[in-house]
Each structure stands twice: as structure tokens, then as C-alpha cells.
Design an enzyme around this catalytic site. Sequence first.
Site, PDB file in Angstrom:
ATOM      1  CB  SER A 257      -9.083  -1.383   4.335  1.00 45.50           C
ATOM      2  OG  SER A 257      -9.641  -2.537   3.780  1.00 45.50           O
TER       3      SER A 257
ATOM      4  CD  GLU B 126      -5.761   1.014   2.454  1.00 46.02           C
ATOM      5  OE1 GLU B 126      -5.656  -0.092   2.982  1.00 46.02           O
ATOM      6  OE2 GLU B 126      -6.527   1.258   1.512  1.00 46.02           O
TER       7      GLU B 126
ATOM      8  NE  ARG C  94      -3.708  -2.250   0.152  1.00 42.43           N
ATOM      9  CZ  ARG C  94      -3.265  -3.409  -0.365  1.00 42.43           C
ATOM     10  NH1 ARG C  94      -2.124  -3.465  -1.017  1.00 42.43           N
ATOM     11  NH2 ARG C  94      -3.988  -4.488  -0.266  1.00 42.43           N
TER      12      ARG C  94
HETATM   13  C1  LIG Z   1     -15.494   0.309  -0.840  1.00 44.17           C
HETATM   14  C2  LIG Z   1     -14.014   0.464  -1.085  1.00 44.17           C
HETATM   15  C3  LIG Z   1     -13.231  -0.662  -1.291  1.00 44.17           C
HETATM   16  C4  LIG Z   1     -11.852  -0.536  -1.520  1.00 44.17           C
HETATM   17  N1  LIG Z   1     -11.112  -1.668  -1.724  1.00 44.17           N
HETATM   18  C5  LIG Z   1      -9.781  -1.574  -1.916  1.00 44.17           C
HETATM   19  C6  LIG Z   1      -8.994  -2.763  -2.115  1.00 44.17           C
HETATM   20  O1  LIG Z   1      -9.503  -3.884  -2.148  1.00 44.17           O
HETATM   21  N2  LIG Z   1      -7.656  -2.605  -2.276  1.00 44.17           N
HETATM   22  C7  LIG Z   1      -7.054  -1.373  -2.270  1.00 44.17           C
HETATM   23  O2  LIG Z   1      -5.826  -1.319  -2.420  1.00 44.17           O
HETATM   24  N3  LIG Z   1      -7.781  -0.242  -2.109  1.00 44.17           N
HETATM   25  C8  LIG Z   1      -9.115  -0.307  -1.935  1.00 44.17           C
HETATM   26  N4  LIG Z   1      -9.858   0.835  -1.749  1.00 44.17           N
HETATM   27  C9  LIG Z   1      -9.187   2.146  -1.766  1.00 44.17           C
HETATM   28  C10 LIG Z   1      -9.263   2.891  -3.133  1.00 44.17           C
HETATM   29  O3  LIG Z   1     -10.287   2.368  -3.925  1.00 44.17           O
HETATM   30  C11 LIG Z   1      -7.948   2.812  -3.918  1.00 44.17           C
HETATM   31  O4  LIG Z   1      -6.901   3.359  -3.165  1.00 44.17           O
HETATM   32  C12 LIG Z   1      -8.043   3.555  -5.263  1.00 44.17           C
HETATM   33  O5  LIG Z   1      -6.902   3.286  -6.048  1.00 44.17           O
HETATM   34  C13 LIG Z   1      -8.194   5.064  -5.099  1.00 44.17           C
HETATM   35  O6  LIG Z   1      -8.497   5.596  -6.371  1.00 44.17           O
HETATM   36  P1  LIG Z   1      -9.153   7.029  -6.547  1.00 44.17           P
HETATM   37  O7  LIG Z   1      -9.101   7.370  -7.997  1.00 44.17           O
HETATM   38  O8  LIG Z   1     -10.491   7.063  -5.924  1.00 44.17           O
HETATM   39  O9  LIG Z   1      -8.106   7.913  -5.726  1.00 44.17           O
HETATM   40  P2  LIG Z   1      -8.315   9.301  -4.964  1.00 44.17           P
HETATM   41  O10 LIG Z   1      -9.003   9.057  -3.666  1.00 44.17           O
HETATM   42  O11 LIG Z   1      -8.902  10.316  -5.857  1.00 44.17           O
HETATM   43  O12 LIG Z   1      -6.787   9.663  -4.673  1.00 44.17           O
HETATM   44  C14 LIG Z   1      -6.023   8.883  -3.777  1.00 44.17           C
HETATM   45  C15 LIG Z   1      -4.595   9.440  -3.718  1.00 44.17           C
HETATM   46  O13 LIG Z   1      -3.982   9.291  -4.992  1.00 44.17           O
HETATM   47  C16 LIG Z   1      -3.562  10.556  -5.506  1.00 44.17           C
HETATM   48  N5  LIG Z   1      -3.829  10.536  -6.944  1.00 44.17           N
HETATM   49  C17 LIG Z   1      -4.998  10.217  -7.555  1.00 44.17           C
HETATM   50  N6  LIG Z   1      -4.849  10.276  -8.891  1.00 44.17           N
HETATM   51  C18 LIG Z   1      -3.568  10.652  -9.120  1.00 44.17           C
HETATM   52  C19 LIG Z   1      -2.808  10.912 -10.302  1.00 44.17           C
HETATM   53  N7  LIG Z   1      -3.339  10.790 -11.521  1.00 44.17           N
HETATM   54  N8  LIG Z   1      -1.512  11.298 -10.155  1.00 44.17           N
HETATM   55  C20 LIG Z   1      -0.953  11.426  -8.928  1.00 44.17           C
HETATM   56  N9  LIG Z   1      -1.623  11.200  -7.781  1.00 44.17           N
HETATM   57  C21 LIG Z   1      -2.915  10.819  -7.878  1.00 44.17           C
HETATM   58  C22 LIG Z   1      -4.394  11.597  -4.771  1.00 44.17           C
HETATM   59  O14 LIG Z   1      -3.706  12.838  -4.726  1.00 44.17           O
HETATM   60  C23 LIG Z   1      -4.529  10.945  -3.411  1.00 44.17           C
HETATM   61  O15 LIG Z   1      -3.354  11.194  -2.677  1.00 44.17           O
HETATM   62  C24 LIG Z   1     -11.246   0.746  -1.537  1.00 44.17           C
HETATM   63  C25 LIG Z   1     -12.045   1.893  -1.343  1.00 44.17           C
HETATM   64  C26 LIG Z   1     -13.413   1.754  -1.129  1.00 44.17           C
HETATM   65  C27 LIG Z   1     -14.257   2.981  -0.941  1.00 44.17           C
END
Ligand SMILES: Cc1cc2nc3c(=O)[nH]c(=O)nc-3n(C[C@H](O)[C@H](O)[C@H](O)COP(=O)(O)OP(=O)(O)OC[C@H]3O[C@@H](n4cnc5c(N)ncnc54)[C@H](O)[C@@H]3O)c2cc1C
Length: 348
Positions: A241, A344, A167
Site C-alpha cells: 500500500s 506510507e 502505521r
Molecule cells: C507486497 C507488499 C505487501 C505489504 N503488506 C503490508 C501489510 O499488510 N501491512 C503493513 O503494515 N505493511 C505492509 N507492507 C509494507 C512492509 O512490508 C512493512 O512495512 C515491513 O515491516 C517493512 O519491513 P522491511 O524489513 O522490508 O523494512 P525496510 O523497507 O527495510 O525499512 C523500512 C523502514 O524501517 C527502518 N528499519 C528497518 N529495520 C530497522 C531496524 N532494525 N531498526 C530501525 N529501523 C529499521 C528503515 O530505516 C526504514 O525507515 C507490504 C509491502 C509489500 C511490498
Amino acid sequence: MNLKIQENVPLAELTTFKIGGNARYFAEINSIDELVEAFEWVKDKGLGYFILGGGSNTIFNDEDYLGLIIKMNIMGFEVINEDESSATIKVGAGEDWDETVKRTVDMNLSGMEALSGVPGNTGATPVQNIGAYGQEVKDTIYFVEVYDTKQNKVTKLSNEDCNFSYRDSIFKSSERGRYIICFVAFKLSKEKAEIPQYKDVINYFKDKNIINPSLQEIREAILEIRKNKFVNPSIMPNAGSFFKNPKVSKEIAEKIMLKYPDIKLYPEDTKIFPNPDGTYKLAAGWLIQEAGFKGVELEKVRIDPNHALVLENKGGASQKDLMDLVDKVKSKVFELFEVELEIEPVVI
Ligand SMILES: Cc1cc2nc3c(=O)[nH]c(=O)nc-3n(C[C@H](O)[C@H](O)[C@H](O)COP(=O)(O)OP(=O)(O)OC[C@H]3O[C@@H](n4cnc5c(N)ncnc54)[C@H](O)[C@@H]3O)c2cc1C
């Protein structure tokens, strides 16, 4: 200027936790040219910036964000290389992650099927090296195309450059904020996928009497299992998580095993995992449950009654409500187990 800058945009609705004030400035970015323009604008104004994807791992502050929120919408899905055993696909940061997985599975390419159903955008997947059911996105990432805000240029980072770990990556830690991910290239296999060796997945196929599932069937299994396991943020806002599974020393692990003889070593149960370096990984959800927090509510936040690792917004919660509960959980877990829990999601 092509770039459209909006003002005073509410941020809570752009995240799955539904917390946060307004963005003083907000821009949706559809191309690298627009991204460059956004950075020139930010520099000109002397403002800060934050990159937003799907908002499923971000908790905004209750106060307004005074800089520019850059919402990455760069799209694209292109096969850039192919041979008998593999194909490399370059995907835009703004593409929905599960849609990316679906398309690769439809092409019969394996390597990311166990990551089906993880919310968010493709560009965010390298940030915390998403993982589920034995796969991590680092296992398929070939390169990441980024805009380097230090050098003001587009560049490619190799898998090694990203320094991926559990992570974590340079994007989340050592170089946080420096690189904006525009495209991610994944090298996927044409070989048959194996069943992920997780109890839920094994039982799913046992129940269905499927011995040799197709890639499509593995994806369907993961989606079905996740539907029952994860709390849907559109019903109860959450960020998945909330804590990482902590890594502890042998001494601490032995103390815990002595105090809680029911805790079983992997693979019989999945609460404590021995690492190759002699340390142990503990299930954060188990620690929180043992600390008595399952279902606990504080102001407008609660810990899910069935999933101790999922913190939820019952409606109208503030970041302060959330962090007050987080502090209580962390200090009780430390008091009981001498284990420091780490959050996380990204908290702004
Ligand atoms: C119901 C649920 C289940 C989940 N299950 C999992 C799982 O099984 N495994 C897991 O690992 N995670 C899980 N997650 C966490 C999440 O889905 C992941 O971390 C996902 O990759 C976040 O993507 P996002 O586009 O929503 O990121 P955001 O929340 O928009 O951003 C997260 C971080 O990434 C940065 N970021 C985003 N895009 C970019 C970019 N293009 N360039 C540079 N930085 C960037 C942002 O600045 C921020 O710091 C879960 C979340 C939820 C709500």
C-alpha cells in the site's frame, strides 16, 4: 575490525520497488558488537547512515547514498518467558517476518497470525506498526531492544515508550534514526485465536465450511487471501500500500458522503470507518480510484489496474517518475475531496 565495509553497492536490488542509486558504503550487521563498530566508523568519518531491513517499505533516491547503509542481519529466536496462558519470544531484527509468524503459529501461539505474509524483516515491524486483517504488531510487542545512537548504548524500550499508532511509532516519526532495533520481544497467547472479522476471511471459511478454524488454518487463510489480493513484488516491483488511509473530520466525511451517496458506512462496506473520537478513516484506495487513477501510467511507473493503492515499477523507473505520479494523485485527490494523502513507505 570484524566489520566489513563494502563500497558502491547497488541499492535498487535490495528493495522490492527496485529504485535507487548506489550506497557509497554498505555493511551487513550480524551482532550488536558489529553495530557498535559501524557507528564508531560512521562517526570517525563524519558520515550519515540509514538502516535497511528487507527493503519492502523503502524507496531509495536515484542519486547515490553518500553515507553508510547498515543492513540489519542480527538473527535469533528464543523463548524468554512462559506461563500457562502466554509465552514471550525474543526475535532478532534480521529474521524474516513471515518465518517468525510461521514459527509462533507452529508453537500454537496466537496474536500475530493475521500478520502472516507481510514482507520484510522482524526488526522493521515496530517501525510502522505493521497491521493487517484487524491485527497490529503493537498488540503483541512486549519490548524492543535497541541501540540508542544518542546515548551510545543498548537499551530496552517498553511498548508504551514506542508510542505506537496507525502505521506509526517513534521509530518512524519523533525519534527517526535514533534507535536501531536489534531484537523485538513478543508476548503471545496460548488461547484459541478468533477468526479475523474481515469479509474476505469470513467468506474464505464459509466457502470451506469451516466453523472453528485452528490457528494454522487462520494463517493459511490469510496467506491464500493475500496471494490473490497483493501484487507479488517479484513479478511487478512495488511497496505494498503506497498511501495511508487518511483520517478526516466529521465535516469532510459528511461532505464526501453527500457527494458520493453510494459510499457506505462500515461495516456494510469498508470505504469509510467512523473512529471513536468522532473523526472518520477513509479508504485511500477508494479515493484514488474515484479520482480516476486506477491503471494510470506515467513514464515507467503505474497504478495497478486492480489495486488503486499499489504503485508499481514497470521496469527501470526512477524515484522522480514515481514522485511525479504521486504528486498528481495527491493533488487530484485533494482537489476532489479536500483530503491530504500521506505516503506510507519511507522515501530517501
Ligand atoms: C507486497 C507488499 C505487501 C505489504 N503488506 C503490508 C501489510 O499488510 N501491512 C503493513 O503494515 N505493511 C505492509 N507492507 C509494507 C512492509 O512490508 C512493512 O512495512 C515491513 O515491516 C517493512 O519491513 P522491511 O524489513 O522490508 O523494512 P525496510 O523497507 O527495510 O525499512 C523500512 C523502514 O524501517 C527502518 N528499519 C528497518 N529495520 C530497522 C531496524 N532494525 N531498526 C530501525 N529501523 C529499521 C528503515 O530505516 C526504514 O525507515 C507490504 C509491502 C509489500 C511490498
